[in-house]
Enzyme design. Structure first.
Site, PDB file in Angstrom:
ATOM      1  N   LEU A 228     115.478 136.537 118.733  1.00  0.00           N
ATOM      2  CA  LEU A 228     114.512 137.402 118.518  1.00  0.00           C
ATOM      3  C   LEU A 228     113.499 137.335 117.156  1.00  0.00           C
ATOM      4  O   LEU A 228     114.316 137.128 115.936  1.00  0.00           O
ATOM      5  CB  LEU A 228     114.913 138.986 118.262  1.00  0.00           C
ATOM      6  CG  LEU A 228     114.115 140.068 118.176  1.00  0.00           C
ATOM      7  CD1 LEU A 228     113.292 140.453 119.413  1.00  0.00           C
ATOM      8  CD2 LEU A 228     115.214 141.372 117.679  1.00  0.00           C
ATOM      9  N   ASP A 229     112.411 137.204 117.207  1.00  0.00           N
ATOM     10  CA  ASP A 229     111.455 137.195 116.166  1.00  0.00           C
ATOM     11  C   ASP A 229     111.555 135.773 115.396  1.00  0.00           C
ATOM     12  O   ASP A 229     111.229 135.668 114.254  1.00  0.00           O
ATOM     13  CB  ASP A 229     111.588 138.314 114.931  1.00  0.00           C
ATOM     14  CG  ASP A 229     111.414 139.752 115.720  1.00  0.00           C
ATOM     15  OD1 ASP A 229     110.480 139.835 116.720  1.00  0.00           O
ATOM     16  OD2 ASP A 229     111.839 140.506 115.301  1.00  0.00           O
TER      17      ASP A 229
END
Lengths: 285, 285, 285, 285
Positions: A228-229
């Protein structure tokens, strides 16, 4: 009869003569180079190239050119990609309730700034249906109820296939996609994060920024990956803020840079300007 | 006879009439407000104010004004600070081997951009002595051998006192100061970090930035506190970079924004424009 | 009961005690200053002030406050203006065929970023009617045929009055307004020019910029005056360009800075943050 | 043995196969392209190219390569230029009394950021001699008394020749050079103008900017030509200002962007990244 152009991107070991061999391939087939860019990652001895060329006079079909290229690629151990202006990419846009990134994409598409078509918009809420309708783009609501993510993603994949989407744009889509979904579109899911990555990962980045008393806020567009991210960054932008700005004002100010970095990433992707190598992107401007 | 001005900064609970009472205090003493700025932190109901006023016609000594102010402060529970243009601040600059921030401070001082005097420069290496000498500023070498930090800091404190330094500027000083040293100059030690805090804390931030493939690099000036690289941020700046830049080029590009954020912080501090509250700074521009 | 706030702007000769007298006026009437800003034009010895204050507990009507203020103004020779949050300004937007500035204003209004209402949109072409309709804003087409400018402006003035418009925004309106029209809204007609004024006045500024080979393009928002493109500047922005950009690409890139400077100007005007003095604006941020 | 690289720049009519023929020329001579960039001015059907290549393994002398290139150039009607890393350029810096641009050049040269040597500094005043001396660069004072410009320029040309200067940098040199002087170094005299050209040509640009109430100030580096301040622009930069800035403060703020645009231009020139065509520059980044 109008001009057709092609865009070739490739990377391979950095040996002598790549530019020569690629330009010979194009020249001898009757093409004409409009623009060529290269980059060498010196630490890895890796060579990257993007060539945009006029292929309208080449007298060879797209399939024949792809076949010829495969031979060249084999000789030099190149990873290649070849796209044609006559085969325009199609994008799917995923949204929730915020409309600023969606409007920006729809307007830029309308102005002819994005070299791709908007195939469909999918929202996990129905709120933005009128926005899509105003631009005559199909809109589908795919709710994601608790425990229903798997079914929702299956439905979305079905919609993407039915509308021949080549890549996916998360325009402030507030659901986390599963790695399994992302695997269907490797380096073809573009996300915008409302913070200056790698600072302020995860939830409520503007609150984090406020708490830290930063003097600049940021936004980042990147390819979504399982982590994520943390996928390869495509574009970043910052904006000066100060002590007078409340969290709500940071959120409002952030809209301008979120839409900007997202549309820059979408345009670069549509133009085959981005190559991913390890954690980094090479973006040929 | 030349004009004397004073700068009053204060913060207190945000109650009705603060601006009125402060402006009355100045008016009734015969002063004239040149500029006044306020800020309210609404979450905390805290009120901040900076007033710059002409006090040359006030007919009261600095001591008398400070006494009068103390009464006003007591009435409203204000924390105040009052400085006079006739009592110019004195700064100490700590350096190692990099000269770009030092040159920037020396030149801006020479141009009259910094409202403070450079009392002395201290290096843990002698390399920059000629630079200081070129601007006729005293330079002292205080080496920090392994195990010798305590003695070195004692020596530096002695030099700071002897040269009447009011605040300390770490101009790419490559030693970590102890909390005990910093406690002697609370919110009066200004550091520049060569990264966009809170991302890229600690060592080798440009290497970290390169590895992450960021598209902007940053620099941050902040007050040094016991918690390394986490003191209140004063200024930040970013600069666009891309895949073509090596780590060495990021380092070179970073020099421009390092010197910029540091000198902006020094100028703001010298002008009494910065107030610290909790983790954040209020910087009145 | 919700809070009412007021915004007072004034300018007068720069004499001692203005801040005191103004803050006393507010304090003694039971108001509470939220923010106050001043500026002195030293060459002219002219003092400018903007005070934003909470007037909900003042127990005096708007009319009474205006009356009291008139007395203070008379005493100090002030030119003043006083507005109340309960009397929200109303704007008219004039357009032709380009929609980017109009969309930006409509969206920012919808996000609550503009402290004014959009009373109506007038186009000399009907093209943008659907855009206004999508945001439920009344749209009127007032064509300007050759020789028909006088009649068209009369019709527009009638519409502005009927919809109680306080100020006029030229959102890439491609007609030149007559001085007589502008005189009805002195310093209340905001224009955006697609160039960095005072360079590139008049027609086709992007062509001029291209011919000169500039490396930055600009946009300027300003109050319209009888002297075309020479009214007091409110906001300016530039954008980096290079030799690869065609005139058409400059036009496309320019859209982003045009909409930005226009909406910044509109927001500042709506908040009573702009004072005009001679050819210059004081914009209190 | 260290690597030698060469930089070839060329322009010619935009016909098919230029990239191929140039890359073949390098490949068949045993060179290796490090970077190649192209640009086509579509209005003029003119093609520009810059190729940076490793020539250390080519087994041909610089003279032989130049001879071979001449043949290729003749075939395609190319205007070419070929430089070698082993033949480092030498720059002369002309100054008056302002030191900020000179310091910036000297420091960047010291940091290895400029791919050229500083052969000498000439001042029409002696003030900056100590600055040059601090960096061990020869300094010559050549005063320009009324009526003595011709003699002064003759003396300067003599100095430039004696020190083998390849190009000239006007680092806030306050004298206007004659067209005759400039003709000795066509497109090799780099000037910095303290305004955003083509606005604010000529004297006192910061005063002009103040009078117009602009919200951005600018600086421009360009090649000097006979037409004052109108030579081809190389770099431009702007900086946000507001009503609080006096003319003196604009001058101070301007220093930062003046030195920045000048050193960017010098670096690009030293790297053979600039090609001039008509009034415009192509700057390959």
């Amino acid at each position: 009869m109008s001009q057709e152009t092609a865009t070739l991107t490739l990377h391979c070991e950095d040996v002598k003569g790549i530019v020569y061999h690629v330009s010979r391939f194009i020249f001898e087939n009757g093409g004409n180079i409009i623009n060529a860019q290269q980059h060498a990652e010196t630490l890895d001895s890796r060579f990257f190239m993007r060539v945009h060329f006029d292929c309208s006079g080449m007298g060879r079909s797209r399939g024949e050119l792809r076949g010829d290229l495969a031979k060249l690629a084999a000789e030099f151990g190149m990873e290649t990609s070849l796209s044609f202006s006559g085969e325009r990419k199609r994008m799917a846009v995923l949204v929730s309730k915020y409309d600023h990134c969606l409007y920006d994409l729809l307007l830029r598409h309308q102005y002819g700034e994005i070299n791709a078509d908007i195939a469909l918009v999918i929202g996990n809420h129905p709120d933005l249906e009128p926005v899509a309708a105003g631009f005559r783009v199909p809109f589908f609501t795919v709710p994601v109820p608790p425990g229903g993510k798997e079914a929702a993603e299956a439905r979305m994949l079905e919609l993407l296939r039915a509308h021949h989407a080549d890549f996916v744009v998360l325009a402030r889509y507030m659901q986390i996609l599963t790695p399994s979904f992302i695997d269907h579109y490797p380096h073809r899911v573009i996300n915008v994060h409302h913070g200056f990555l790698p600072a302020f990962k995860g939830a409520k980045p503007y609150h984090q920024a406020y708490e830290h008393g930063v003097k600049l806020i940021g936004a980042t567009s990147h390819y979504a990956t399982a982590d994520l991210d943390m996928g390869p960054i495509i574009e970043q932008e910052t904006l000066r803020v100060n002590h007078t700005h409340s969290v709500e004002e940071l959120v409002a100010l952030g809209r301008d840079i979120e839409r900007k970095v997202l549309s820059l990433a979408v345009r670069a992707h549509a133009d085959d300007r981005i190559m991913v190598y390890r954690r980094r992107t090479i973006v040929f401007r």
